[in-house]
Write a protein that holds these residues in place. Structure first.
Motif, mmCIF file in Angstrom:
data_model
loop_
_atom_site.group_PDB
_atom_site.id
_atom_site.type_symbol
_atom_site.label_atom_id
_atom_site.label_comp_id
_atom_site.label_asym_id
_atom_site.label_seq_id
_atom_site.Cartn_x
_atom_site.Cartn_y
_atom_site.Cartn_z
ATOM 1 N N VAL A 9 0.835 -1.205 0.000
ATOM 2 C CA VAL A 9 0.000 0.000 0.000
ATOM 3 C C VAL A 9 0.864 1.247 0.000
ATOM 4 O O VAL A 9 0.633 2.191 -0.777
ATOM 5 C CB VAL A 9 -0.971 0.009 1.210
ATOM 6 C CG1 VAL A 9 -1.662 1.362 1.347
ATOM 7 C CG2 VAL A 9 -1.986 -1.108 1.074
ATOM 8 N N LEU A 10 1.874 1.266 0.850
ATOM 9 C CA LEU A 10 2.731 2.453 0.933
ATOM 10 C C LEU A 10 3.480 2.689 -0.372
ATOM 11 O O LEU A 10 3.663 3.835 -0.795
ATOM 12 C CB LEU A 10 3.693 2.329 2.112
ATOM 13 C CG LEU A 10 3.018 2.342 3.491
ATOM 14 C CD1 LEU A 10 4.043 2.121 4.589
ATOM 15 C CD2 LEU A 10 2.238 3.627 3.715
ATOM 16 N N GLU A 11 3.909 1.623 -1.036
ATOM 17 C CA GLU A 11 4.560 1.765 -2.336
ATOM 18 C C GLU A 11 3.583 2.303 -3.378
ATOM 19 O O GLU A 11 3.955 3.121 -4.214
ATOM 20 C CB GLU A 11 5.151 0.430 -2.793
ATOM 21 C CG GLU A 11 6.412 0.053 -2.064
ATOM 22 C CD GLU A 11 6.954 -1.317 -2.453
ATOM 23 O OE1 GLU A 11 6.317 -2.029 -3.267
ATOM 24 O OE2 GLU A 11 8.011 -1.687 -1.928
ATOM 25 N N ASN A 12 2.329 1.829 -3.320
ATOM 26 C CA ASN A 12 1.328 2.272 -4.290
ATOM 27 C C ASN A 12 0.996 3.756 -4.162
ATOM 28 O O ASN A 12 0.641 4.395 -5.157
ATOM 29 C CB ASN A 12 0.043 1.458 -4.157
ATOM 30 C CG ASN A 12 0.176 0.094 -4.767
ATOM 31 O OD1 ASN A 12 1.044 -0.167 -5.575
ATOM 32 N ND2 ASN A 12 -0.703 -0.802 -4.373
ATOM 33 N N ILE A 13 1.094 4.305 -2.976
ATOM 34 C CA ILE A 13 0.743 5.725 -2.813
ATOM 35 C C ILE A 13 1.962 6.638 -2.724
ATOM 36 O O ILE A 13 1.800 7.849 -2.680
ATOM 37 C CB ILE A 13 -0.163 5.951 -1.580
ATOM 38 C CG1 ILE A 13 0.563 5.644 -0.281
ATOM 39 C CG2 ILE A 13 -1.466 5.187 -1.701
ATOM 40 C CD1 ILE A 13 -0.130 6.179 0.941
ATOM 41 N N ALA A 16 1.882 8.896 -5.683
ATOM 42 C CA ALA A 16 0.545 9.212 -6.182
ATOM 43 C C ALA A 16 0.214 10.677 -5.944
ATOM 44 O O ALA A 16 0.638 11.278 -4.959
ATOM 45 C CB ALA A 16 -0.487 8.325 -5.494
ATOM 46 N N THR A 17 -0.567 11.219 -6.858
ATOM 47 C CA THR A 17 -1.063 12.580 -6.682
ATOM 48 C C THR A 17 -2.228 12.558 -5.687
ATOM 49 O O THR A 17 -2.756 11.490 -5.354
ATOM 50 C CB THR A 17 -1.572 13.155 -8.018
ATOM 51 O OG1 THR A 17 -2.721 12.402 -8.433
ATOM 52 C CG2 THR A 17 -0.500 13.126 -9.088
ATOM 53 N N LYS A 18 -2.644 13.730 -5.266
ATOM 54 C CA LYS A 18 -3.806 13.821 -4.366
ATOM 55 C C LYS A 18 -5.036 13.210 -5.017
ATOM 56 O O LYS A 18 -5.800 12.491 -4.371
ATOM 57 C CB LYS A 18 -4.078 15.277 -3.977
ATOM 58 C CG LYS A 18 -3.070 15.850 -3.030
ATOM 59 C CD LYS A 18 -3.413 17.289 -2.690
ATOM 60 C CE LYS A 18 -2.370 17.879 -1.786
ATOM 61 N NZ LYS A 18 -2.673 19.273 -1.432
ATOM 62 N N GLU A 20 -5.158 10.884 -7.286
ATOM 63 C CA GLU A 20 -5.011 9.428 -7.339
ATOM 64 C C GLU A 20 -5.301 8.791 -5.985
ATOM 65 O O GLU A 20 -5.959 7.752 -5.915
ATOM 66 C CB GLU A 20 -3.610 9.053 -7.825
ATOM 67 C CG GLU A 20 -3.367 9.380 -9.280
ATOM 68 C CD GLU A 20 -1.915 9.260 -9.699
ATOM 69 O OE1 GLU A 20 -1.682 9.012 -10.901
ATOM 70 O OE2 GLU A 20 -1.014 9.425 -8.858
ATOM 71 N N ILE A 21 -4.828 9.418 -4.920
ATOM 72 C CA ILE A 21 -5.093 8.891 -3.578
ATOM 73 C C ILE A 21 -6.586 8.977 -3.274
ATOM 74 O O ILE A 21 -7.180 8.042 -2.730
ATOM 75 C CB ILE A 21 -4.251 9.626 -2.515
ATOM 76 C CG1 ILE A 21 -2.767 9.305 -2.729
ATOM 77 C CG2 ILE A 21 -4.690 9.246 -1.105
ATOM 78 C CD1 ILE A 21 -1.815 10.117 -1.882
ATOM 79 N N TYR A 22 -7.205 10.077 -3.647
ATOM 80 C CA TYR A 22 -8.654 10.243 -3.475
ATOM 81 C C TYR A 22 -9.396 9.118 -4.190
ATOM 82 O O TYR A 22 -10.311 8.500 -3.636
ATOM 83 C CB TYR A 22 -9.060 11.611 -4.029
ATOM 84 C CG TYR A 22 -10.480 12.019 -3.764
ATOM 85 C CD1 TYR A 22 -10.830 12.685 -2.602
ATOM 86 C CD2 TYR A 22 -11.476 11.752 -4.691
ATOM 87 C CE1 TYR A 22 -12.139 13.068 -2.362
ATOM 88 C CE2 TYR A 22 -12.783 12.129 -4.456
ATOM 89 C CZ TYR A 22 -13.109 12.790 -3.292
ATOM 90 O OH TYR A 22 -14.402 13.156 -3.067
ATOM 91 N N THR A 23 -8.984 8.835 -5.409
ATOM 92 C CA THR A 23 -9.611 7.778 -6.206
ATOM 93 C C THR A 23 -9.391 6.409 -5.574
ATOM 94 O O THR A 23 -10.313 5.585 -5.513
ATOM 95 C CB THR A 23 -9.067 7.798 -7.648
ATOM 96 O OG1 THR A 23 -9.384 9.065 -8.236
ATOM 97 C CG2 THR A 23 -9.661 6.680 -8.480
ATOM 98 N N ILE A 24 -8.189 6.148 -5.099
ATOM 99 C CA ILE A 24 -7.888 4.868 -4.441
ATOM 100 C C ILE A 24 -8.820 4.660 -3.253
ATOM 101 O O ILE A 24 -9.408 3.591 -3.084
ATOM 102 C CB ILE A 24 -6.411 4.819 -3.984
ATOM 103 C CG1 ILE A 24 -5.482 4.712 -5.195
ATOM 104 C CG2 ILE A 24 -6.165 3.663 -3.009
ATOM 105 C CD1 ILE A 24 -4.005 4.950 -4.866
#
Length: 64
Positions: A9-13, A16-18, A20-24
């Motif tokens: 999870v930490l690698e995936n974010i 990431a942009t804000k 992208e994180i919102y979408t996740i």
């Protein structure tokens, strides 16, 4: 095979942009599947560790 959810999870974010994180987060919540809960837990852990005492109080009040 053992998966390190926290690391994944930490690698995936990490880059990431804000948006992208919102979408996740929204995608994870909209699925309503238990499989997404560990990942959301990791995100909550990050929030909690970075939160100041006032924000922690607000989070607890929201959860209550």
């Amino acid at each position: 095979m053992q998966i390190n959810v926290r690391k994944s999870v930490l690698e995936n974010i990490s880059n990431a942009t804000k948006d992208e994180i919102y979408t996740i987060i929204n995608d994870s919540l909209s699925r309503k599947e238990d499989i997404t809960l560990p990942g959301l837990g990791v995100l909550f852990e990050v929030v909690w560790e970075k939160a100041n005492p006032t924000l922690k109080e607000q989070i607890v009040n929201l959860l209550q």
